[in-house]
Design an enzyme around this catalytic site. Structure first.
Site, PDB file in Angstrom:
ATOM      1  N   ASP A 224       1.411  -4.221 166.427  1.00 38.23           N
ATOM      2  CA  ASP A 224       2.901  -4.197 166.346  1.00 38.23           C
ATOM      3  C   ASP A 224       3.082  -3.201 165.206  1.00 38.23           C
ATOM      4  O   ASP A 224       4.455  -3.457 164.584  1.00 38.23           O
ATOM      5  CB  ASP A 224       3.536  -5.619 166.181  1.00 38.23           C
ATOM      6  CG  ASP A 224       4.949  -5.361 166.422  1.00 38.23           C
ATOM      7  OD1 ASP A 224       5.414  -4.391 167.231  1.00 38.23           O
ATOM      8  OD2 ASP A 224       5.735  -6.304 166.051  1.00 38.23           O
TER       9      ASP A 224
ATOM     10  N   GLY B  78      13.048 -10.727 162.481  1.00 31.34           N
ATOM     11  CA  GLY B  78      12.576 -10.101 163.685  1.00 31.34           C
ATOM     12  C   GLY B  78      12.596 -11.343 164.470  1.00 31.34           C
ATOM     13  O   GLY B  78      13.374 -12.246 164.888  1.00 31.34           O
ATOM     14  N   GLY B  79      11.461 -11.187 165.713  1.00 29.56           N
ATOM     15  CA  GLY B  79      11.206 -11.913 166.774  1.00 29.56           C
ATOM     16  C   GLY B  79      11.122 -13.346 166.342  1.00 29.56           C
ATOM     17  O   GLY B  79      11.540 -14.464 166.908  1.00 29.56           O
ATOM     18  N   PHE B  80      10.446 -13.685 165.260  1.00 33.00           N
ATOM     19  CA  PHE B  80       9.870 -15.029 164.721  1.00 33.00           C
ATOM     20  C   PHE B  80      10.436 -15.547 163.452  1.00 33.00           C
ATOM     21  O   PHE B  80      10.960 -16.507 163.288  1.00 33.00           O
ATOM     22  CB  PHE B  80       8.399 -15.155 164.769  1.00 33.00           C
ATOM     23  CG  PHE B  80       7.521 -14.931 165.986  1.00 33.00           C
ATOM     24  CD1 PHE B  80       7.409 -16.036 166.696  1.00 33.00           C
ATOM     25  CD2 PHE B  80       6.988 -13.891 166.269  1.00 33.00           C
ATOM     26  CE1 PHE B  80       6.920 -15.956 168.170  1.00 33.00           C
ATOM     27  CE2 PHE B  80       6.451 -13.744 167.624  1.00 33.00           C
ATOM     28  CZ  PHE B  80       6.328 -14.711 168.463  1.00 33.00           C
TER      29      PHE B  80
ATOM     30  N   LYS C  21       9.329 -15.670 153.819  1.00 30.14           N
ATOM     31  CA  LYS C  21       9.312 -15.607 155.367  1.00 30.14           C
ATOM     32  C   LYS C  21       9.461 -16.991 156.049  1.00 30.14           C
ATOM     33  O   LYS C  21       8.377 -17.590 155.767  1.00 30.14           O
ATOM     34  CB  LYS C  21       8.551 -14.725 156.149  1.00 30.14           C
ATOM     35  CG  LYS C  21       8.606 -14.426 157.405  1.00 30.14           C
ATOM     36  CD  LYS C  21       7.781 -13.431 157.991  1.00 30.14           C
ATOM     37  CE  LYS C  21       7.639 -13.203 159.450  1.00 30.14           C
ATOM     38  NZ  LYS C  21       6.772 -12.318 159.847  1.00 30.14           N
TER      39      LYS C  21
ATOM     40  N   VAL D  64      13.414 -13.243 156.756  1.00 29.17           N
ATOM     41  CA  VAL D  64      12.774 -13.102 155.461  1.00 29.17           C
ATOM     42  C   VAL D  64      14.034 -12.873 154.404  1.00 29.17           C
ATOM     43  O   VAL D  64      14.804 -12.069 154.679  1.00 29.17           O
ATOM     44  CB  VAL D  64      12.076 -11.675 155.313  1.00 29.17           C
ATOM     45  CG1 VAL D  64      11.175 -11.565 153.940  1.00 29.17           C
ATOM     46  CG2 VAL D  64      11.032 -11.597 156.627  1.00 29.17           C
TER      47      VAL D  64
ATOM     48  N   GLY E 172      15.676  -9.253 155.933  1.00 25.29           N
ATOM     49  CA  GLY E 172      15.531  -8.789 157.544  1.00 25.29           C
ATOM     50  C   GLY E 172      15.020  -9.870 158.321  1.00 25.29           C
ATOM     51  O   GLY E 172      14.577 -11.084 157.993  1.00 25.29           O
TER      52      GLY E 172
HETATM   53  N1  LIG Z   1       7.815  -8.327 151.554  1.00 25.90           N
HETATM   54  C1  LIG Z   1       8.950  -7.643 152.031  1.00 25.90           C
HETATM   55  N2  LIG Z   1       9.841  -7.065 151.288  1.00 25.90           N
HETATM   56  C2  LIG Z   1      10.779  -6.686 151.698  1.00 25.90           C
HETATM   57  N3  LIG Z   1      11.237  -6.565 152.852  1.00 25.90           N
HETATM   58  C3  LIG Z   1      10.823  -7.308 153.717  1.00 25.90           C
HETATM   59  C4  LIG Z   1       9.323  -7.986 153.419  1.00 25.90           C
HETATM   60  N4  LIG Z   1       8.966  -8.529 154.432  1.00 25.90           N
HETATM   61  C5  LIG Z   1       9.855  -8.479 155.552  1.00 25.90           C
HETATM   62  N5  LIG Z   1      10.909  -7.383 155.116  1.00 25.90           N
HETATM   63  C6  LIG Z   1      12.020  -7.258 155.839  1.00 25.90           C
HETATM   64  O1  LIG Z   1      12.208  -8.274 156.732  1.00 25.90           O
HETATM   65  C7  LIG Z   1      12.190  -7.539 158.186  1.00 25.90           C
HETATM   66  C8  LIG Z   1      11.549  -8.541 159.207  1.00 25.90           C
HETATM   67  O2  LIG Z   1      10.110  -8.843 158.643  1.00 25.90           O
HETATM   68  P1  LIG Z   1       9.021  -9.212 159.773  1.00 25.90           P
HETATM   69  O3  LIG Z   1       8.824  -7.847 160.570  1.00 25.90           O
HETATM   70  O4  LIG Z   1       7.965  -9.658 158.999  1.00 25.90           O
HETATM   71  O5  LIG Z   1       9.709 -10.193 160.783  1.00 25.90           O
HETATM   72  P2  LIG Z   1       9.399 -10.590 162.108  1.00 25.90           P
HETATM   73  O6  LIG Z   1      10.378 -11.749 162.460  1.00 25.90           O
HETATM   74  O7  LIG Z   1       7.903 -11.213 162.127  1.00 25.90           O
HETATM   75  O8  LIG Z   1       9.787  -9.455 162.765  1.00 25.90           O
HETATM   76  P3  LIG Z   1       8.873  -8.931 164.229  1.00 25.90           P
HETATM   77  O9  LIG Z   1      10.185  -9.025 165.449  1.00 25.90           O
HETATM   78  O10 LIG Z   1       8.517  -7.647 163.989  1.00 25.90           O
HETATM   79  O11 LIG Z   1       7.910 -10.008 164.632  1.00 25.90           O
HETATM   80  C9  LIG Z   1      11.316  -6.156 158.039  1.00 25.90           C
HETATM   81  O12 LIG Z   1      11.640  -5.274 158.758  1.00 25.90           O
HETATM   82  C10 LIG Z   1      11.671  -5.953 156.503  1.00 25.90           C
HETATM   83  O13 LIG Z   1      12.732  -4.712 156.714  1.00 25.90           O
END
Ligand SMILES: Nc1ncnc2c1ncn2[C@@H]1O[C@H](COP(=O)(O)OP(=O)(O)OP(=O)(O)O)[C@@H](O)[C@H]1O
Length: 765
Positions: free
Chosen positions: A141, A19-21, A39, A24, A17
């Protein structure tokens, strides 16, 4: 990263997945099989120096945390690590269940998750949030995308991810970074006000609401400014706001009816949500308790630890719930059931899933079962009634939104209404399936219960038959012996021997009574034929299609089709909302579901009704069999007693005879007797015809006859025709032999007083 598929033993499997930053990815170590989620900041070049420092700080914080419900940070494998000047990577345990958004997007969850899943996720996320708050970390969040699922020891564990990243971001970046998920943000964060950890309560409450209903609590489709303007008007108790058919915002204090919670759980979680979704941040969460624990966590613990009995009232197909504590007795529970269902306590037939009946002296909690995904139920029937009318009536209801499209499948309704109607149609089909399965389970419990009580009945009936056989043998033997005794008695009395009218009339009375015992045979055979008819019915009921392990899966299939149709509807809507206005595909499935259910339900209830009638039949017959058995046992006991009395009487007569002989002429030679001579029993000794015979002679003759009589009892068993008779008489003989031996010893002593040996030879003449 997607271009680099391999680094040392590590291979990237897929993107989990982004997200904003960050983005993963799932990495697998080909040598060890280990999997990790990695990540990486995907905006390295665009981030300010301040943001970079925060990213680094958060990675460090993550590595300090250790809780089952917070994602575990791992050491980044050497082969995957970045260069010194790059932002650090965050390696995490991999959670293969995906995130909660993925679960909520599944069509079967369009009207919320099952109660069991709601329980588990609420418990786990609350534990994670409380842990973070204890570490002075505000997540800020919390949303379904930031909760991931991992299976540990066959249980799904929910874990919070992405923690802390938003914590220190300035308000400007909040607005840009959180676009699309504003609906989970606490209003004070959104309005640039000061905030505390209670912002997480709002988000958590919103997530739980969505998990229960399938949508967010307040105006899920309104733009942020309008949202804030409208929702700030909510009363402290409101947990939901929707725009009605006239475009008005309506607030609700309760959860919408299309959800999968049971009655009690719904009430408790509504109370909890009212605490979590308070507009006022200070009042939110219910404040701190004396031990400084936030009230909302304690409240949730209390709810989730509560023992709630799920009782399916089968006649009405209504699921009733009763929270119980250790002190509650079965009677307390039954009183509450009586109040609600109007079934009097003595008419309540409560059956556990294994067919057992709860024990009256044990606490009510014996009916409580650990919650499971499928649900654990106890079943309530009403003794002696097969009226299932209400159950049939209740199932005729369609949810209002579904009714609208079923009435007119060509109707043009706004997209949001159509989505709601289709979601509720899926929910309706799923519910029919679940309710039908639950009723099938209730009939399984009813059959098990019937089999249990029937086995008690069959045992009692078999005992009755066996005891009857023995009693009849004993009676026959007794009557034969008695007739023999009476014949001898008459014979010796006619020859001037001892007489006792009272003994003789008692014998006659016994004779009449024992003849009456044998008449029980008729009653037993009547009960036996009823039992045979009952067993035939029970076997037939066990052959019913509803009793089979493999059930007709039509409803399952229809629910599956409804999910697929709904999924297609959503996909199409994403591209063009106007493209879907045709309600027919969904309406046709709902109608098929109703038709099948209305056809099968009466059959199922008819089967349940027959099971109930059979059970009532067993319940009526069992006491009759038990009372008949008791009568047989009483008669058998009486027979033993009569046998003893008969023996005593004979020996008494003998004693009198001997006394008379002693008084008249002790030197008179006695006729030799041979106590072992069985022929005497068959051919009684011929008494001399001369009426002038001396007293001693008559006494000797009487003695001899009475001796034969006494000995005949002990030997008659050998002469019985059948083995059955022999068994019964042997038993009786053993019981009477004791008394006989005592009498016999006395008699021997009397004989030696008379100086007559037991073999009958005179020692002096
Ligand atoms: N440890 C993990 N195991 C399985 N899937 C994960 C894991 N960590 C993250 N994901 C998947 O990746 C996606 C994005 O992760 P995360 O929310 O940490 O990213 P972000 O860029 O910080 O997002 P945000 O926009 O919320 O800041 C999650 O919604 C999830 O589906």
């Amino acid at each position: 990263m997607s271009q680099v598929l391999k680094k040392g033993p590590w291979t990237v499997e897929r993107m989990l997945g982004s997200g904003g930053f960050g983005a993963v990815h799932l990495w697998k170590n080909e040598e060890t099989g280990e999997k990790i989620a990695l990540k990486k900041c995907r905006l390295q070049n665009e981030m300010t120096e301040k943001h970079k420092q925060r990213w680094q700080l958060e990675v460090q914080i993550m590595r300090r945390l250790e809780h089952e419900n917070v994602i575990v940070a791992l050491e980044v494998p050497e082969e995957l690590n970045v260069r010194a000047n790059e932002l650090p990577l965050l390696a995490m345990e991999y959670c293969s269940g995906g995130d909660l958004r993925r679960i909520l997007n599944q069509p079967q969850n369009c009207c919320g998750l099952k109660e069991y899943a709601v329980r588990c996720l609420t418990h786990d996320v609350a534990a994670g949030v409380e842990y973070l708050h204890g570490k002075k970390i505000i997540h800020r969040d919390l949303k379904p995308e930031n909760i991931v699922l991992k299976t540990v020891d066959d249980r799904i564990v929910y874990k919070i991810i992405d923690l802390g990243y938003a914590k220190e971001l300035d308000q400007g970046s909040v607005c840009t970074s959180f676009v699309g998920t504003l609906q989970y943000l606490a209003p004070e964060l959104f309005a640039s006000q000061k905030y505390t950890c209670t912002v997480d309560y709002w988000s958590f409450g919103s997530v739980v609401f969505e998990c229960i209903t399938g949508y967010r609590p307040f105006l899920p489709n309104s733009p942020p400014v309008q949202w804030h303007k409208e929702v700030c008007r909510k009363s402290p108790e409101d947990i939901c706001a929707r725009i009605d058919d006239h475009g008005e915002v309506k607030f609700y204090k309760t959860l919408p009816s299309a959800n999968r919670l049971t009655r009690s759980m719904q009430t408790y979680l509504e109370q909890w949500l009212r605490t979590m979704l308070r507009w006022d941040p200070k009042a939110r969460g219910g404040g701190l308790l004396t031990g400084r624990r936030p009230a909302c966590f304690q409240m949730l613990d209390n709810i989730l630890q509560m023992k709630i009995i799920y009782l399916l009232h089968v006649p009405s197909n209504e699921l009733l719930t009763y929270p119980v504590v250790e002190q509650h007795t079965m009677l307390d529970l039954q009183k509450r059931i009586e109040e609600e269902t109007k079934i009097p306590i003595d008419k309540q037939d409560i059956i556990l899933a294994n067919g057992m009946t709860p024990e009256q002296e044990k606490p009510a909690a014996q009916c409580w079962l650990e919650p499971t995904e499928e649900g654990s139920y106890v079943y309530l029937f009403q003794h002696g009634t097969g009226n299932f009318e209400n159950g049939l009536r209740k199932n005729r209801l369609l949810p209002p939104a579904v009714q609208t499209i079923v009435k007119d499948p060509n109707t043009m309704i706004p997209f949001s209404d159509q989505k709601k109607a289709w979601a509720e149609s899926v929910f309706f089909c799923e519910e029919q399936c679940l309710e039908f399965k639950r009723l099938v389970l209730s009939q399984r419990a009813a059959i098990l219960s019937l089999i249990r009580i029937d086995s008690v009945f069959v045992k009692a009936k078999n005992k009755m038959t066996n005891e009857l056989d023995q009693m009849v043998s004993k009676s026959n033997f007794f009557l034969e012996s008695l007739a023999y005794d009476m014949m001898f008695y008459n014979e010796q009395a006619n020859n001037g021997g001892v007489t006792s009218d009272s003994v003789y009339s008692k014998w006659q009375k016994m004779q009449r009574e024992v003849q009456g015992f044998i008449q029980l045979k008729e009653r037993v055979s009547e009960l036996e034929s009823q039992a045979i008819a009952l067993q035939t019915k029970i076997v037939e009921l066990q052959k019913s299609p509803f009793a089979r392990t493999k059930q007709d899966d039509t409803l399952d299939e229809l629910a599956k089709q409804a999910r697929t149709v709904y999924e297609d509807f959503r996909k199409t809507a994403r591209e063009n909302r106007d493209a879907i206005k045709d309600q027919k595909p969904m309406v046709s499935l709902v109608v098929k579901c109703v038709v099948w259910r209305d056809k099968k339900l009466p059959d199922l209830y008819a089967h349940l009704s027959k099971l109930g009638a059979c059970k009532a039949n067993v319940n009526t017959l069992l006491p009759q069999v038990e009372s008949c058995l008791q009568q047989i046992l009483d008669n058998s006991r009486k027979l033993i007693d009569y046998q003893k009395r008969r023996q005593t009487a004979i020996w008494k007569l003998l004693e009198i005879t001997v006394q008379q002989a002693k008084q008249s002429q002790p030197q008179m030679p006695t006729q030799p007797t041979d106590s072992m001579d069985v022929s005497r029993m068959i051919a009684p000794p011929q008494l001399p015809p001369n009426p002038e015979l001396s007293t001693i002679n008559r006494a000797a003759s009487t003695t001899s006859i009475l001796q034969s009589l006494a000995m005949s009892t002990s030997s008659s068993a050998e002469s019985l025709k059948t083995l059955e008779d022999a068994k019964a008489t042997t038993k009786m003989f053993e019981e009477t032999l004791g008394s006989l031996m005592v009498e016999h010893d006395q008699f021997t002593a009397t004989l030696s007083d008379l100086d007559i040996s037991e073999t009958g030879s005179a020692s002096h003449s």
